[in-house]
Design an enzyme around this catalytic site. Structure first.
Site, PDB file in Angstrom:
ATOM      1  N   LYS A  53      -1.449 -34.726 -36.565  1.00 38.91           N
ATOM      2  CA  LYS A  53      -0.352 -34.289 -37.441  1.00 38.91           C
ATOM      3  C   LYS A  53      -0.317 -32.767 -37.522  1.00 38.91           C
ATOM      4  O   LYS A  53       0.755 -32.149 -37.464  1.00 38.91           O
ATOM      5  CB  LYS A  53      -0.518 -34.898 -38.839  1.00 38.91           C
ATOM      6  N   GLN A  97      -3.812 -39.331 -46.556  1.00 34.15           N
ATOM      7  CA  GLN A  97      -4.125 -40.218 -45.439  1.00 34.15           C
ATOM      8  C   GLN A  97      -4.785 -41.505 -45.952  1.00 34.15           C
ATOM      9  O   GLN A  97      -5.705 -41.470 -46.764  1.00 34.15           O
ATOM     10  CB  GLN A  97      -5.060 -39.490 -44.446  1.00 34.15           C
ATOM     11  N   ASP A 120       5.835 -39.524 -46.427  1.00 34.54           N
ATOM     12  CA  ASP A 120       5.445 -40.821 -45.847  1.00 34.54           C
ATOM     13  C   ASP A 120       6.436 -41.924 -46.264  1.00 34.54           C
ATOM     14  O   ASP A 120       6.474 -42.987 -45.644  1.00 34.54           O
ATOM     15  CB  ASP A 120       4.077 -41.245 -46.404  1.00 34.54           C
TER      16      ASP A 120
END
Ligand code: GUN
Length: 283
Positions: A53, A97, A120
């Site tokens: 990322k 995460q 997200d």
């Protein structure tokens, strides 16, 4: 056979070029898109994803920071960090995460992220808005599946689709995104009866079960389109999907490879959501 491949590599490269241009344009207006990634502990798979990322952000001119917390961090400490990032005007995207250690309430942590920075698309607010067809952050992997189908020119409207898997991250949202595009979708899972029959009737199969080689060519309808969301390792340690690629490509009209398919689109969609957030925050 290569004409059957839906290349995430090709689409991701095209989209990254557009993102780079968009970020340059924003920079000229004094806007600097920034993503903050929180990683708890040292799960090797998570570390690899997070590294990817940051690399993508750097390639596209997006500022990114990594916030590392130890495996035994308290939930309060984690929530305090999220609260700080929510208030920081220089931060446009916050990503925690997953998975988190067992002592942490994942739902509470995810929903502490301001929905305006939830790149997200995992907060209840964004999930709800997605189901209501409102503007929101769409989760990156499900959006990637749709992007690949559209890139390949696959007609979704009126088609029978089967989604194998019902996770919050992929199965459920991809079911919604396909339904919204007028597919008739059957979401299959471990308790589904006659799953073979359902798969055999599907024009589009999205496989997100997390089992190497689960989907084989003999299970498919002739000409079906396969979107393989799996990321597994074979006996030699090489990346492979949920589909047995060699047998599926014989029967399918189109298929996404692993690696080089959905995973790359997940990464690109995170960049797109971060840029979208930066634009929204500066309106
Ligand atoms: N873990 C595996 N996939 C994802 C993802 O898309 N987002 C986050 N936050 N964690 C993940």
């Amino acid at each position: 056979m290569t004409d059957k491949l839906i290349s995430g590599k090709e689409l991701a490269a095209l989209q990254k070029e557009n993102i780079k241009k968009e970020v340059s344009r924003l920079n000229r207006q004094g806007i600097y898109p920034k993503l903050s990634v929180i990683i708890v502990g040292d799960n090797p798979r998570s570390l690899t994803y997070v590294k990817g990322k940051h690399k993508d952000c750097a390639e596209c001119g997006i500022i990114s920071e990594n916030i590392e917390m130890p495996e035994n961090v308290s939930q309060d400490r984690l929530l305090a960090e999220i609260a700080r990032l929510n208030k920081d005007d220089s931060v446009h995207g916050i990503l925690v995460q997953l998975p988190l250690p067992a002592h942490i309430d994942e739902y509470a942590v995810i929903n502490a992220i301001g929905s305006d920075k939830d790149v997200d698309g995992f907060t209840a607010q964004n999930v709800g808005n997605m189901y209501l067809g409102q503007d929101c952050f769409i989760p990156c992997t499900p959006q990637g599946c749709i992007d690949l189908l559209e890139f390949a020119g696959v007609e979704i409207s009126g088609k029978d689709a089967v989604v194998i898997g019902r996770s919050n991250i992929v199965g459920r949202p991809v079911t919604q995104l396909l339904t919204e595009r007028n597919a008739t979708v059957t979401t299959c899972h471990s308790k589904t009866k006659n799953i073979a029959e359902k798969i055999k009737n599907a024009d589009i199969v999205v496989c997100c079960v997390g089992k190497r080689g689960y989907l084989t060519g003999d299970m498919l309808k002739d000409g079906a389109v396969v979107i393989d969301v799996g990321i597994n390792r074979n006996r030699d340690g090489k990346l492979c999907g949920d589909a047995d690629f060699n047998s599926c490509i014989e029967i399918a009209s189109k298929i996404t490879p692993v690696p080089g398919g959905v995973g790359l689109m997940t990464r690109v969609n995170l960049l797109k959501n971060t840029v979208k957030s930066a634009i929204r925050h500066n309106k």
